[in-house]
Enzyme design. Structure first.
Site, PDB file in Angstrom:
ATOM      1  N   HIS A 431     -10.039  -4.532   7.802  1.00 18.27           N
ATOM      2  CA  HIS A 431      -8.595  -4.326   7.609  1.00 18.27           C
ATOM      3  C   HIS A 431      -7.878  -3.905   8.873  1.00 18.27           C
ATOM      4  O   HIS A 431      -6.730  -3.450   8.797  1.00 18.27           O
ATOM      5  CB  HIS A 431      -8.342  -3.236   6.566  1.00 18.27           C
ATOM      6  CG  HIS A 431      -8.771  -3.588   5.185  1.00 18.27           C
ATOM      7  ND1 HIS A 431      -7.923  -4.127   4.247  1.00 18.27           N
ATOM      8  CD2 HIS A 431      -9.957  -3.477   4.571  1.00 18.27           C
ATOM      9  CE1 HIS A 431      -8.586  -4.311   3.110  1.00 18.27           C
ATOM     10  NE2 HIS A 431      -9.827  -3.922   3.286  1.00 18.27           N
ATOM     11  N   LYS A 623       6.476   3.480   5.121  1.00 17.44           N
ATOM     12  CA  LYS A 623       5.044   3.246   5.314  1.00 17.44           C
ATOM     13  C   LYS A 623       4.501   4.412   6.111  1.00 17.44           C
ATOM     14  O   LYS A 623       5.270   5.280   6.534  1.00 17.44           O
ATOM     15  CB  LYS A 623       4.772   1.921   6.027  1.00 17.44           C
ATOM     16  CG  LYS A 623       5.670   1.657   7.256  1.00 17.44           C
ATOM     17  CD  LYS A 623       5.422   0.286   7.837  1.00 17.44           C
ATOM     18  CE  LYS A 623       6.286  -0.820   7.250  1.00 17.44           C
ATOM     19  NZ  LYS A 623       5.585  -1.867   6.554  1.00 17.44           N
ATOM     20  N   ARG A 624       3.168   4.468   6.327  1.00 15.58           N
ATOM     21  CA  ARG A 624       2.622   5.516   7.173  1.00 15.58           C
ATOM     22  C   ARG A 624       3.333   5.517   8.527  1.00 15.58           C
ATOM     23  O   ARG A 624       3.722   4.464   9.040  1.00 15.58           O
ATOM     24  CB  ARG A 624       1.115   5.295   7.387  1.00 15.58           C
ATOM     25  CG  ARG A 624       0.264   5.541   6.165  1.00 15.58           C
ATOM     26  CD  ARG A 624       0.397   6.955   5.656  1.00 15.58           C
ATOM     27  NE  ARG A 624      -0.039   7.947   6.626  1.00 15.58           N
ATOM     28  CZ  ARG A 624      -1.241   8.498   6.682  1.00 15.58           C
ATOM     29  NH1 ARG A 624      -2.149   8.176   5.782  1.00 15.58           N
ATOM     30  NH2 ARG A 624      -1.548   9.401   7.591  1.00 15.58           N
ATOM     31  N   LYS A 629       3.573   0.904  14.165  1.00 12.36           N
ATOM     32  CA  LYS A 629       4.523   0.457  13.131  1.00 12.36           C
ATOM     33  C   LYS A 629       5.977   0.596  13.606  1.00 12.36           C
ATOM     34  O   LYS A 629       6.910   0.172  12.947  1.00 12.36           O
ATOM     35  CB  LYS A 629       4.303   1.220  11.834  1.00 12.36           C
ATOM     36  CG  LYS A 629       2.929   0.942  11.202  1.00 12.36           C
ATOM     37  CD  LYS A 629       2.793   1.616   9.859  1.00 12.36           C
ATOM     38  CE  LYS A 629       1.386   1.585   9.304  1.00 12.36           C
ATOM     39  NZ  LYS A 629       1.120   0.406   8.451  1.00 12.36           N
ATOM     40  N   THR A 738       1.343  -4.935   3.119  1.00  8.34           N
ATOM     41  CA  THR A 738       1.468  -5.405   1.741  1.00  8.34           C
ATOM     42  C   THR A 738       2.821  -5.016   1.154  1.00  8.34           C
ATOM     43  O   THR A 738       3.289  -5.645   0.212  1.00  8.34           O
ATOM     44  CB  THR A 738       0.347  -4.803   0.855  1.00  8.34           C
ATOM     45  OG1 THR A 738       0.170  -3.436   1.216  1.00  8.34           O
ATOM     46  CG2 THR A 738      -0.959  -5.540   1.036  1.00  8.34           C
ATOM     47  N   LYS A 742       5.855  -6.708  -1.497  1.00  7.88           N
ATOM     48  CA  LYS A 742       6.513  -6.043  -2.631  1.00  7.88           C
ATOM     49  C   LYS A 742       8.036  -6.106  -2.484  1.00  7.88           C
ATOM     50  O   LYS A 742       8.759  -6.364  -3.447  1.00  7.88           O
ATOM     51  CB  LYS A 742       6.062  -4.581  -2.716  1.00  7.88           C
ATOM     52  CG  LYS A 742       4.584  -4.432  -2.982  1.00  7.88           C
ATOM     53  CD  LYS A 742       4.085  -3.013  -2.726  1.00  7.88           C
ATOM     54  CE  LYS A 742       2.565  -2.994  -2.603  1.00  7.88           C
ATOM     55  NZ  LYS A 742       2.043  -1.763  -2.016  1.00  7.88           N
TER      56      LYS A 742
HETATM   57  C1  NBG Z   1      -4.664  -1.473   6.544  1.00  4.86           C
HETATM   58  C2  NBG Z   1      -3.802  -2.313   7.468  1.00  4.86           C
HETATM   59  C3  NBG Z   1      -2.672  -2.987   6.714  1.00  4.86           C
HETATM   60  C4  NBG Z   1      -3.229  -3.747   5.517  1.00  4.86           C
HETATM   61  C5  NBG Z   1      -4.071  -2.825   4.676  1.00  4.86           C
HETATM   62  C6  NBG Z   1      -4.711  -3.548   3.515  1.00  4.86           C
HETATM   63  C7  NBG Z   1      -6.390   0.139   7.230  1.00  4.86           C
HETATM   64  C8  NBG Z   1      -7.621   0.372   8.016  1.00  4.86           C
HETATM   65  N1  NBG Z   1      -5.835  -1.067   7.300  1.00  4.86           N
HETATM   66  O1  NBG Z   1      -1.994  -3.868   7.550  1.00  4.86           O
HETATM   67  O2  NBG Z   1      -3.285  -1.522   8.496  1.00  4.86           O
HETATM   68  O3  NBG Z   1      -2.186  -4.284   4.759  1.00  4.86           O
HETATM   69  O4  NBG Z   1      -5.116  -2.261   5.447  1.00  4.86           O
HETATM   70  O5  NBG Z   1      -5.430  -4.649   3.955  1.00  4.86           O
HETATM   71  O6  NBG Z   1      -5.944   1.039   6.569  1.00  4.86           O
END
Ligand code: NBG
Length: 899
Positions: A431, A623-624, A629, A738, A742
């Protein structure tokens, strides 16, 4: 809400209820005469210590009796639901029946729904076992489940009946829903993705279980104190969690630390036998949460582990009079699953984290093997035909050597067989490409904590590097690059390499991300095993994110499609494209959006004390908080807008001012507690907000809001009320994202960089419907290589903003942040992309001024999102990786006469 709007709202609420009706209730059989699975009773083991023949007769009678007692499903008419709720208030919670309190009624309603889930759940599991289906096990250290009450009721098609039942008892379902606390067992997108997957797996009737950790403290609670983030523990279990079932009978021993002893040779395999002795034992106990599918009987399971001391008292110490020491040992085992590490895209590298990972993985694999071995005809060599295990990131990757250990040391298989089984059972999802998120463990730590696993890792590496040498003789550089062990000081174990070597498939989560895995992150592995690498672009559960989160818009969609079937098949939304410029549809759509914006505005007023105008553009970035980001770029853009408004006012340029679109810029998200740059970004957002919101000259033209403590249920409120949302990571850094999906599903337009799933969303909805800007991955890569010796010129507008910040215009001077943006320091390309970002924002404004054009884009985008349902995604996993097919459970039939 203002007066006069009440009527519209009431109408929308009514339509919403229609939409959330129980279209399939009858076929779902909420009918007390429906027979349950009988095989339970058939298989019932009974201890009857009398003569054989008599015993048989007695057994038969008892089985018949038992069967009669439990042969049908619980009734679901309104009166029965009321009885069940009130009974739970009185008997389960031991409250007075007549005491009105929302908390108890929420709990009782939840348990009443849970009862109805449990019968489907046990029957589904029974059915799947009888079919001996292949099962998928999803291993994730994180799940962000969100609230469960609404979801479970909709899945059972019982929402309206529960609402009616509660209404007569004096409760509004919507209000009780608010009583539920989010289980924050995850830190960001990865955990939420895992939860969307569980929902889709159940809905699509795949036999699948999730495994995770039942952290006592979930993702920390974020509060804003003194214009900065402060963290507070999230003890989410304070009121209990009505959806879980404790399984004191499901316990496993997990060993850590200790030493290895050689114990001769195995007579069958001829391998040296090793005993792992000494060390600490901890008990893992399971807690199960039923995972219902939407409008299907199938109900899967999520099993979460909690740690317990291996014995209530260490008897030796107890006899020694060391009473307190004995209790101390017990206390020491419990913290293992106490706390979730709140890092997203960052590996904490802490010993406790590795202990959590191993503890969880070992219990899970023991559980899976036990289930598999229950059938005597199952041979271990066939295991990959019956079991698929998916590793969500490398967090559970220690499963590879653990599974090998179980097969070699406990099951006494030879290396070749054990390796064949392991490789064909496991698959790994990557991920992230962020170097700081790629997990490595110091070899000495592994040696101390898991000595047996280290020897297995050595052996895996030895065999693997042998293959590499055979294929590329004399390429020592390649051998060093591909090794699981990094020859640094101290030596490090690279978990991603271990996962790639131990799995038969590795997947990325968006096309561009998978491309980067193959070209930049793991090119040697890709060259060696190109067929191992696949892409499966992420998806989200549209039932939660559209139907549940946005009933107003869902009602409009159902009305215009003339059916609710899009809930099952998102492809049907495409029919809206032909209608997207129809003024009546547009009116309905805008009304639903306005309704959601008002709800959000009310929430902002309550939570943040800021009054915002719902007619303004709601521009959302949630988001985080992470440098990549680029929330920083957003807030600098906001500061620029503020300065520009002031300068236009000074110039007396009323025409330009009149053209400006009022905006409410909304931020939310948590920074990791020790990520100080990210915390500075929050401070800057709050500082700019403080200045802008309190400047009477600005009025409604600009408002800045930071909503504290972002979580799943807040996302369900924010996303539907958004006009434009920002997904502006530096290209090449966001694996997928993601929330972009949404937002788009909820009729918000995207302002996005050329990164992650943004690119595929653009392909699906069309370039004209997306506001894209900035460097692409190739350009970013080039720029990052050259940045230190060819410093670019800084955009004049950015320079202006930074100077104003340094001058103290926004309170503190934020030297470190400003410095991080100087040419040469700016690794995330804020400076490079700033100009095109502002220009993209201007395009957003110009289109927003034309509501029909804007609304057409929103409808067209939403209508093109079917590819991003997690249903599509799960079908791809099933086909490309797991090789599983759906198995739908249905009750066997009706009973004529129960008595
Ligand atoms: C996160 C990514 C996102 C992705 C999500 C789900 C981790 C390691 N990765 O971009 O930063 O949408 O995983 O796949 O948290």
């Amino acid at each position: 809400m203002e007066e006069g709007e009440e009527e519209t709202c009431a109408r929308i609420e009514r339509e919403v209820r229609d939409c959330l009706g129980d279209p399939n209730a009858a076929q779902l059989g909420n009918d007390p005469t429906l027979l349950r699975q009988k095989s339970y009773v058939d298989e019932l083991e009974m201890e009857v210590d009398e003569e054989e023949e008599q015993a048989d007769e007695k057994k038969k009678l008892m089985k018949e009796k038992l069967w009669k007692l439990m042969c049908t499903y619980l009734p679901c008419d309104v009166l029965s639901l009321q009885k069940s709720i009130v009974q739970h208030v009185e008997y389960t919670l031991a409250r007075r029946r007549y005491k009105k309190d929302k908390g108890s009624f929420y709990q009782a309603t939840a348990v009443s729904v849970r009862d109805r889930l449990i019968e489907r759940w046990t029957d589904t599991q029974q059915y799947l076992s009888s079919k001996d289906t292949k099962r998928v096990y999803y291993l994730s250290l994180e799940y962000l489940l969100g609230r469960n009450l609404q979801n479970a009721m909709s899945c059972l098609a019982l929402r309206n009946r529960y609402a009616a039942a509660l209404e007569e008892l004096g409760y509004k379902l919507e209000e009780l829903t608010e009583e539920e606390r989010d289980p924050g067992l995850g830190s960001g997108g990865l955990g939420r993705l895992a939860s969307c997957f569980l929902d889709s797996l159940a809905t699509l009737n795949y036999a699948a279980w999730g495994y995770g950790i039942r952290y006592k403290y979930g993702m920390f609670e974020q509060r804003l104190i003194g214009r900065a983030q402060a963290e507070f523990p999230d003890f989410w279990l304070k009121e209990g969690y009505p959806w879980e079932v404790e399984r004191p009978d499901v316990q496993y021993l997990v060993k850590m630390y200790g030493q290895l002893e050689e114990d001769g040779k195995d007579p069958v395999t001829g391998r040296p036998r090793v005993n792992w002795v000494g060390g600490e034992d901890v008990i893992a106990e399971g807690f199960d949460i039923p995972v219902p599918g939407f409008h299907t009987w199938n109900t899967n399971n999520l099993r979460l582990w909690t740690s317990k001391a291996s014995c209530e008292f260490n008897l030796g110490s107890f006899n020694d009079g060391q009473y307190y020491a004995a209790i101390g040992e017990k206390e020491r085992s419990e913290p293992l699953t106490s706390v979730l590490y709140p890092c997203d895209n960052n590996a904490p590298g802490k010993e406790l984290r590795l202990r959590q990972q191993y503890f969880y993985v070992s219990a899970t694999l023991q559980d899976i093997l036990r289930r598999y071995k229950k059938r005597p005809e199952h041979s271990l060599l066939d295991l990959p035909r019956k079991v698929a295990i998916q590793l969500n990131e490398t967090h559970p990757a220690i499963a590879i050597p653990e599974f090998m250990r179980l097969l070699l040391d406990e099951e006494c298989l030879g290396w070749k067989e054990a390796w064949h089984i392991t490789q064909n059972t496991f698959a790994y999802t990557n991920h992230t490409v962020m170097p700081e998120a790629l997990e490595v463990w110091p070899l000495p730590l592994m040696e101390q904590l898991l000595p047996r696993h280290l020897t297995i890792i050595y052996e895996i590496n030895h065999h693997f590097l042998g293959e590499v040498r055979a294929r590329w003789p004399a390429d020592q550089g390649r051998v060093a690059r591909m090794s699981i062990i990094e020859e640094s000081e101290p030596k490090l174990i690279k978990m991603a390499h271990l996962a790639i070597i131990g799995c038969h498939r590795v997947n990325g989560v968006a096309q561009v991300h998978t491309g980067l895995l193959c070209s930049s992150l793991f090119p040697d592995f890709y060259e060696m095993w190109p067929q191992k690498f696949v892409n499966i672009t992420n998806g989200v559960n549209h039932r939660r994110w559209m139907l549940q989160a946005n009933p107003a818009m869902s009602a409009v969609i159902s009305k215009w499609l003339g059916t609710h079937d899009w809930i099952h098949d998102l492809g049907l939304l495409a029919r809206l494209k032909d209608l997207s410029s129809n003024p009546e549809l547009q009116r309905d759509w805008q009304e639903a959006k306005m309704y959601n914006k008002r709800k959000l505005a009310d929430f902002i007023k309550r939570e943040c004390g800021i009054v915002v105008n719902a007619a303004a553009m709601f521009d959302v970035h949630v988001k985080r908080i992470h440098e990549y980001k680029r929330q920083l770029m957003n807030i600098l853009g906001v500061a620029y807008r503020y300065l520009r408004i002031l300068s236009l006012q000074q110039e007396g340029n009323t025409e330009a001012l009149g053209q400006m679109v009022p905006r409410v810029v909304i931020f939310a998200g948590k920074a990791a507690p020790n990520y100080f740059v990210a915390k500075d970004v929050i401070k800057l957002v709050l500082a700019v907000a403080g200045r802008v919101n309190n400047d009477a000259r600005i009025g409604d033209l600009l408002k800045v809001v930071f909503i504290p403590n972002y979580n799943v249920s807040m996302a369900e409120l924010i996303i539907p009320g958004t006009d434009v949302s920002q997904h502006i990571s530096t290209a090449g850094f966001e694996a997928s994202g993601t929330s972009n999906m949404k937002f788009c599903m909820n009729g918000s337009l995207l302002l996005g960089s050329r990164d992650g799933a943004n690119l595929e969303i653009e392909q699906s909805i069309g370039k004209d419907n997306m506001f894209m800007f900035g460097a692409n991955t190739k350009e970013v890569d080039q720029l990052r290589r050259t940045i230190n010796f060819r410093k670019p010129q800084m955009d004049g507008r950015l320079r202006w903003v930074l100077e104003e910040i340094l001058s103290g215009r926004f309170g503190a001077t934020f030297h470190d942040l400003v410095n991080s943006l100087q040419p040469g320091n700016d690794g995330y390309m804020v400076g490079h992309d700033f100009g095109s970002y502002l220009e993209a924002n201007e395009v957003v404004d110009s289109i927003f001024k034309n509501p029909p054009a804007w609304t057409t884009k929103c409808i067209d985008s939403c209508a093109s999102m079917s590819r991003f349902s997690s249903d599509r995604c799960i079908r791809e996993y099933a086909e490309k990786i797991w090789q599983v097919v759906p198995h739908q459970f249905k009750p066997p039939g009706k009973v004529a006469n129960v008595d």
